[in-house]
Scaffold this active site. Sequence first.
Site, mmCIF file in Angstrom:
data_model
loop_
_atom_site.group_PDB
_atom_site.id
_atom_site.type_symbol
_atom_site.label_atom_id
_atom_site.label_comp_id
_atom_site.label_asym_id
_atom_site.label_seq_id
_atom_site.Cartn_x
_atom_site.Cartn_y
_atom_site.Cartn_z
ATOM 1 N N ILE A 14 41.123 43.538 46.695
ATOM 2 C CA ILE A 14 42.025 43.956 45.606
ATOM 3 C C ILE A 14 41.481 45.221 44.944
ATOM 4 O O ILE A 14 42.237 46.160 44.659
ATOM 5 C CB ILE A 14 42.211 42.839 44.555
ATOM 6 N N ARG A 83 39.532 32.595 47.644
ATOM 7 C CA ARG A 83 39.517 31.332 48.398
ATOM 8 C C ARG A 83 39.771 31.552 49.879
ATOM 9 O O ARG A 83 40.314 32.574 50.293
ATOM 10 C CB ARG A 83 40.474 30.316 47.811
ATOM 11 N N THR A 120 40.262 37.682 38.624
ATOM 12 C CA THR A 120 39.417 36.682 39.294
ATOM 13 C C THR A 120 39.920 35.256 39.015
ATOM 14 O O THR A 120 40.271 34.922 37.882
ATOM 15 C CB THR A 120 37.955 36.847 38.808
ATOM 16 N N HIS A 176 48.083 29.750 36.448
ATOM 17 C CA HIS A 176 48.208 30.272 37.818
ATOM 18 C C HIS A 176 47.700 29.230 38.803
ATOM 19 O O HIS A 176 46.674 29.381 39.439
ATOM 20 C CB HIS A 176 47.393 31.563 37.929
HETATM 21 P P1 A3D Z 1 36.907 40.169 47.737
HETATM 22 O O1 A3D Z 1 37.515 41.068 48.735
HETATM 23 O O2 A3D Z 1 35.895 39.163 48.200
HETATM 24 O O3 A3D Z 1 36.244 41.090 46.603
HETATM 25 C C1 A3D Z 1 35.458 40.565 45.588
HETATM 26 C C2 A3D Z 1 34.344 41.567 45.328
HETATM 27 O O4 A3D Z 1 33.595 41.103 44.198
HETATM 28 C C3 A3D Z 1 33.353 41.714 46.495
HETATM 29 O O5 A3D Z 1 33.306 43.081 46.913
HETATM 30 C C4 A3D Z 1 32.025 41.261 45.901
HETATM 31 O O6 A3D Z 1 30.906 42.000 46.383
HETATM 32 C C5 A3D Z 1 32.250 41.519 44.424
HETATM 33 N N1 A3D Z 1 31.357 40.779 43.541
HETATM 34 C C6 A3D Z 1 30.863 39.525 43.675
HETATM 35 N N2 A3D Z 1 30.053 39.231 42.643
HETATM 36 C C7 A3D Z 1 30.053 40.323 41.827
HETATM 37 C C8 A3D Z 1 29.414 40.633 40.599
HETATM 38 N N3 A3D Z 1 28.602 39.760 39.994
HETATM 39 N N4 A3D Z 1 29.632 41.838 40.055
HETATM 40 C C9 A3D Z 1 30.447 42.744 40.665
HETATM 41 N N5 A3D Z 1 31.081 42.509 41.826
HETATM 42 C C10 A3D Z 1 30.878 41.311 42.399
HETATM 43 O O7 A3D Z 1 38.042 39.362 46.915
HETATM 44 P P2 A3D Z 1 39.515 39.867 46.525
HETATM 45 O O8 A3D Z 1 39.436 41.258 46.045
HETATM 46 O O9 A3D Z 1 40.451 39.502 47.613
HETATM 47 O O10 A3D Z 1 39.809 38.860 45.321
HETATM 48 C C11 A3D Z 1 39.093 38.976 44.115
HETATM 49 C C12 A3D Z 1 39.414 37.817 43.174
HETATM 50 O O11 A3D Z 1 40.794 37.850 42.816
HETATM 51 C C13 A3D Z 1 39.167 36.422 43.756
HETATM 52 O O12 A3D Z 1 38.574 35.587 42.772
HETATM 53 C C14 A3D Z 1 40.570 35.932 44.080
HETATM 54 O O13 A3D Z 1 40.661 34.517 44.073
HETATM 55 C C15 A3D Z 1 41.342 36.545 42.936
HETATM 56 N N6 A3D Z 1 42.786 36.645 43.130
HETATM 57 C C16 A3D Z 1 43.566 36.393 42.050
HETATM 58 C C17 A3D Z 1 44.926 36.478 42.156
HETATM 59 C C18 A3D Z 1 45.769 36.192 40.949
HETATM 60 O O14 A3D Z 1 46.967 36.303 41.006
HETATM 61 C C19 A3D Z 1 45.139 35.778 39.705
HETATM 62 C C20 A3D Z 1 45.518 36.832 43.371
HETATM 63 C C21 A3D Z 1 44.702 37.090 44.456
HETATM 64 C C22 A3D Z 1 43.319 36.998 44.334
#
Ligand code: A3D
Length: 320
Positions: A14, A83, A120, A176
Amino acid sequence: MARAKIALIGAGMIGGTLAHVAAREALGDVILFDIAEGTPQGKALDIAEASAVFGQDVALKGANDYADIAGADICIVTAGVPRKPGMSRDDLIGINLKVMKAVGEGIKAHAPNAFVICITNPLDAMVWALQKFSGLPKEKVVGMAGVLDSARFAYFLAEKTGVSIQDIHAWTLGGHGDDMVPMVRHSTVGGLPLPDAVAAGFLSQADLDAIVERTRKGGGEIVALLKTGSAFYAPAESAIAMAKSYLLDQKRVLPCAVWLSGEYGLSDLYVGVPAMIGASGVEKIIEFTTNDDEKAMFAKSVESVQGLIQACKDIDGSLA
Ligand code: A3D
C-alpha cells in the site's frame, strides 16, 4: 508556497502505491519510511525516475530514520503486517500493536502537527492505539476503512445494475470487520435508495443481499486470490481521497474511523461513520438516522471493535 510534505510510514504494497499516486497527482513531496533498509529508497527512486515520464515536479525520498518525516503535513500509516489466507484481521493485533507504538512515538517526536491516516489492521483498534501512542489531537488522527468498504459496495452495485459508478453512492459504517454495516437505505443508484432501486427493477432483492454479503467479505476475497497479502490498489486510492480532502480543504464527507464523543450514542472509541474532512482534520461528524435493524447491526459491529480495544489494553498495560 512550499509543496506539502507527505510521509508514508510503511513502504510495502500500500505504501508504494500511495507514493505512486501521490506523486502522479502532485499532492506534495513524498517521504517513504520503513524499517526495511533499501525498500523505501528503491521505491522512492523508481517513482522519482518515473516522474520524468509523467511530468510532475515532486521530490521523493526513502528513509529509515524518523527524523526524515520532520514537519510532515500528513502521515499515512501502513506499517505492520497484512493478513494471509486463513487469517482474520484480528489475528494481526499482537504484532501490529507494537508497530503502532513505535510509529506513534515517531510521529509524536517529529510530525506532531500532521494529519494522520491509519490503514494498519485491525483498523479500528490500531487507529485508537495510534492516537494514544502519538498523543495527537483526536480530530487529527483518523482511520481509513469506510471509503474502501463503500467503494467495494459501489463497484458491486455498478457491476450488477449497469449504472455508471459515478452515479452510485454507497455507504458502509461500523468497524472494518466482517460485521461492518452496508447502509442499504442510505446508498443510492441513480439517486434511488437501494430499496427503491430494487422496486424499480435495477436489481433483485436476492442480488442486493448477495452484494451486501460480498461487501462484508470483500477483503477476504482479495486475500484468497492474491495468497501473499491483502488488497493494496483500492486501499491506497481510498486513503488518497481522504488525504486530498485534508490537503485541499475539500470538506468531503467520507466514511472514516473517527473518535466518537457522544455521536451515535458512543464515546471513547474509533469506529466508521461519515465525517467531513477539511483543513482542520475531522470538522464534523454526520449522524445518519438508523432504524432498529441498522441500530442492531451497528451495535454488533461496535461490540467487535470494543473487544479489540480491550485486547489492546490487555496486551499493553499503558493503554488501559
Ligand atoms: P506490506 O506490503 O507487508 O507492507 C507493510 C510494511 O510495513 C512492510 O514494508 C514492513 O517492512 C513495514 N513495517 C513493519 N514494521 C514496521 C515498523 N515498525 N515501522 C515501519 N515500517 C514497518 O503490507 P500492506 O502494505 O499490504 O498492508 C499494510 C497494512 O494495511 C496491513 O496491516 C494490512 O492488513 C492493512 N490493510 C488495511 C486495509 C483497510 O482497509 C483498513 C486494507 C488493506 C490492508
